[in-house]
Motif scaffolding. Structure first.
Motif, PDB file in Angstrom:
ATOM      1  N   LEU A 138      62.692  14.212 -13.465  1.00  0.00           N
ATOM      2  CA  LEU A 138      61.512  15.034 -13.236  1.00  0.00           C
ATOM      3  C   LEU A 138      60.993  14.877 -11.812  1.00  0.00           C
ATOM      4  CD1 LEU A 138      59.666  14.633 -16.647  1.00  0.00           C
ATOM      5  CD2 LEU A 138      60.767  16.689 -15.752  1.00  0.00           C
ATOM      6  N   LEU A 139      61.103  13.672 -11.255  1.00  0.00           N
ATOM      7  CA  LEU A 139      60.707  13.460  -9.862  1.00  0.00           C
ATOM      8  C   LEU A 139      61.598  14.274  -8.928  1.00  0.00           C
ATOM      9  CD1 LEU A 139      58.834  11.941  -7.929  1.00  0.00           C
ATOM     10  CD2 LEU A 139      60.543  10.120  -7.878  1.00  0.00           C
ATOM     11  N   LEU A 140      62.897  14.295  -9.203  1.00  0.00           N
ATOM     12  CA  LEU A 140      63.803  15.101  -8.383  1.00  0.00           C
ATOM     13  C   LEU A 140      63.493  16.589  -8.527  1.00  0.00           C
ATOM     14  CD1 LEU A 140      67.158  13.161  -8.862  1.00  0.00           C
ATOM     15  CD2 LEU A 140      65.744  13.283  -6.806  1.00  0.00           C
ATOM     16  N   PHE A 141      63.115  17.021  -9.737  1.00  0.00           N
ATOM     17  CA  PHE A 141      62.706  18.416  -9.913  1.00  0.00           C
ATOM     18  C   PHE A 141      61.426  18.722  -9.135  1.00  0.00           C
ATOM     19  CE2 PHE A 141      65.515  18.940 -13.660  1.00  0.00           C
ATOM     20  CZ  PHE A 141      66.079  20.144 -13.286  1.00  0.00           C
ATOM     21  N   LEU A 142      60.522  17.764  -9.071  1.00  0.00           N
ATOM     22  CA  LEU A 142      59.317  17.954  -8.255  1.00  0.00           C
ATOM     23  C   LEU A 142      59.696  18.186  -6.794  1.00  0.00           C
ATOM     24  CD1 LEU A 142      56.774  15.295  -9.551  1.00  0.00           C
ATOM     25  CD2 LEU A 142      56.364  17.723  -9.321  1.00  0.00           C
ATOM     26  N   TYR A 143      60.573  17.343  -6.283  1.00  0.00           N
ATOM     27  CA  TYR A 143      61.013  17.504  -4.900  1.00  0.00           C
ATOM     28  C   TYR A 143      61.732  18.835  -4.701  1.00  0.00           C
ATOM     29  CZ  TYR A 143      59.961  12.526  -4.421  1.00  0.00           C
ATOM     30  OH  TYR A 143      59.334  11.311  -4.398  1.00  0.00           O
ATOM     31  N   LEU A 144      62.530  19.224  -5.672  1.00  0.00           N
ATOM     32  CA  LEU A 144      63.235  20.499  -5.586  1.00  0.00           C
ATOM     33  C   LEU A 144      62.257  21.673  -5.532  1.00  0.00           C
ATOM     34  CD1 LEU A 144      66.040  21.863  -5.663  1.00  0.00           C
ATOM     35  CD2 LEU A 144      65.784  21.964  -8.138  1.00  0.00           C
TER      36      LEU A 144
ATOM     37  N   PHE B 264      60.870  17.414   6.056  1.00  0.00           N
ATOM     38  CA  PHE B 264      61.543  16.137   6.332  1.00  0.00           C
ATOM     39  C   PHE B 264      61.059  15.037   5.398  1.00  0.00           C
ATOM     40  CE2 PHE B 264      62.540  17.785  10.737  1.00  0.00           C
ATOM     41  CZ  PHE B 264      63.904  17.845  10.519  1.00  0.00           C
ATOM     42  N   ALA B 265      59.767  14.999   5.118  1.00  0.00           N
ATOM     43  CA  ALA B 265      59.226  13.983   4.214  1.00  0.00           C
ATOM     44  C   ALA B 265      59.805  14.157   2.806  1.00  0.00           C
ATOM     45  CB  ALA B 265      57.705  14.051   4.183  1.00  0.00           C
ATOM     46  N   THR B 266      59.946  15.403   2.365  1.00  0.00           N
ATOM     47  CA  THR B 266      60.507  15.668   1.042  1.00  0.00           C
ATOM     48  C   THR B 266      61.974  15.260   0.983  1.00  0.00           C
ATOM     49  OG1 THR B 266      58.975  17.519   0.796  1.00  0.00           O
ATOM     50  CG2 THR B 266      60.820  17.426  -0.734  1.00  0.00           C
ATOM     51  N   ILE B 267      62.728  15.579   2.019  1.00  0.00           N
ATOM     52  CA  ILE B 267      64.140  15.192   2.057  1.00  0.00           C
ATOM     53  C   ILE B 267      64.262  13.672   2.060  1.00  0.00           C
ATOM     54  CG2 ILE B 267      66.235  15.213   3.498  1.00  0.00           C
ATOM     55  CD1 ILE B 267      65.330  18.104   4.341  1.00  0.00           C
ATOM     56  N   PHE B 268      63.414  12.989   2.820  1.00  0.00           N
ATOM     57  CA  PHE B 268      63.416  11.531   2.843  1.00  0.00           C
ATOM     58  C   PHE B 268      63.085  10.967   1.460  1.00  0.00           C
ATOM     59  CE2 PHE B 268      61.249   7.442   3.635  1.00  0.00           C
ATOM     60  CZ  PHE B 268      62.297   6.751   4.235  1.00  0.00           C
ATOM     61  N   ALA B 269      62.106  11.582   0.789  1.00  0.00           N
ATOM     62  CA  ALA B 269      61.727  11.129  -0.560  1.00  0.00           C
ATOM     63  C   ALA B 269      62.867  11.335  -1.550  1.00  0.00           C
ATOM     64  CB  ALA B 269      60.476  11.872  -1.022  1.00  0.00           C
TER      65      ALA B 269
ATOM     66  N   ALA C  98      64.562   8.428  -3.749  1.00  0.00           N
ATOM     67  CA  ALA C  98      64.713   8.498  -5.205  1.00  0.00           C
ATOM     68  C   ALA C  98      66.168   8.287  -5.622  1.00  0.00           C
ATOM     69  CB  ALA C  98      64.201   9.839  -5.722  1.00  0.00           C
ATOM     70  N   ILE C  99      67.086   8.899  -4.892  1.00  0.00           N
ATOM     71  CA  ILE C  99      68.498   8.734  -5.213  1.00  0.00           C
ATOM     72  C   ILE C  99      68.931   7.286  -4.985  1.00  0.00           C
ATOM     73  CG2 ILE C  99      70.845   9.381  -4.496  1.00  0.00           C
ATOM     74  CD1 ILE C  99      69.723  12.236  -4.062  1.00  0.00           C
ATOM     75  N   THR C 100      68.439   6.664  -3.920  1.00  0.00           N
ATOM     76  CA  THR C 100      68.737   5.253  -3.668  1.00  0.00           C
ATOM     77  C   THR C 100      68.195   4.381  -4.800  1.00  0.00           C
ATOM     78  OG1 THR C 100      68.665   5.634  -1.287  1.00  0.00           O
ATOM     79  CG2 THR C 100      68.459   3.357  -2.023  1.00  0.00           C
ATOM     80  N   HIS C 101      66.977   4.676  -5.247  1.00  0.00           N
ATOM     81  CA  HIS C 101      66.382   3.926  -6.362  1.00  0.00           C
ATOM     82  C   HIS C 101      67.238   4.068  -7.626  1.00  0.00           C
ATOM     83  CE1 HIS C 101      63.759   3.546  -9.915  1.00  0.00           C
ATOM     84  NE2 HIS C 101      63.269   2.518  -9.254  1.00  0.00           N
TER      85      HIS C 101
END
Length: 139
Positions: free
Chosen positions: A52-58, A27-32, A36-39
């Protein structure tokens, strides 16, 4: 050694705690990801650091998915996350990094990549056996 009632109770309790922490991480990763997408949306631009941040979350979600599906975690997943994190740091801080730190970061990425290749070679050349009965049947 056969487990007693206390051992079984502790295993079950730790299993529940483990599942709770994994769900919390998911849940924390999905929220992050949504943050990131909002930012990105509010900034009106996508940077390499954002990607790269989105790839980290992925990678974190992929690691969680694999762990929940198989009950085991290959050591490669955290290594992939380490490479992406170092690359993101390198990309974002390139203006402030001196030559020696850039060399050290690049060398770290290279060493982690070599470690992944060695681990993959070991898994292909010397595969794991799940239980001793499979090993005796394979010989």
């Amino acid at each position: 050694m056969t487990p007693n009632k206390f051992s079984k109770l502790m295993q079950r309790g730790l299993g529940y705690v483990e599942q709770t922490v994994l769900i919390t991480i998911a849940f924390a990763t999905i929220f992050a990801v949504f943050q990131a997408i909002t930012h990105i949306w509010l900034a009106g631009a996508i940077t390499v650091g954002d990607l790269l941040l989105l790839f980290l979350y992925l990678e974190v979600m992929s690691m969680l998915n694999h762990y929940l599906g198989s009950g085991s975690l290959p050591v490669r997943y955290p290594l992939y996350i380490g490479i992406i994190a170092l690359a993101r740091y390198l990309v974002l801080e390139v203006a402030e990094i001196d030559a020696w730190r850039m060399f050290a970061l690049s060398g770290s990425i290279f060493l982690i990549a070599i470690a992944i290749l060695i681990i993959r070679f070991g898994h292909v050349r010397y595969p794991y056996v799940d239980c001793p009965t499979q090993q005796s049947n394979n010989n």
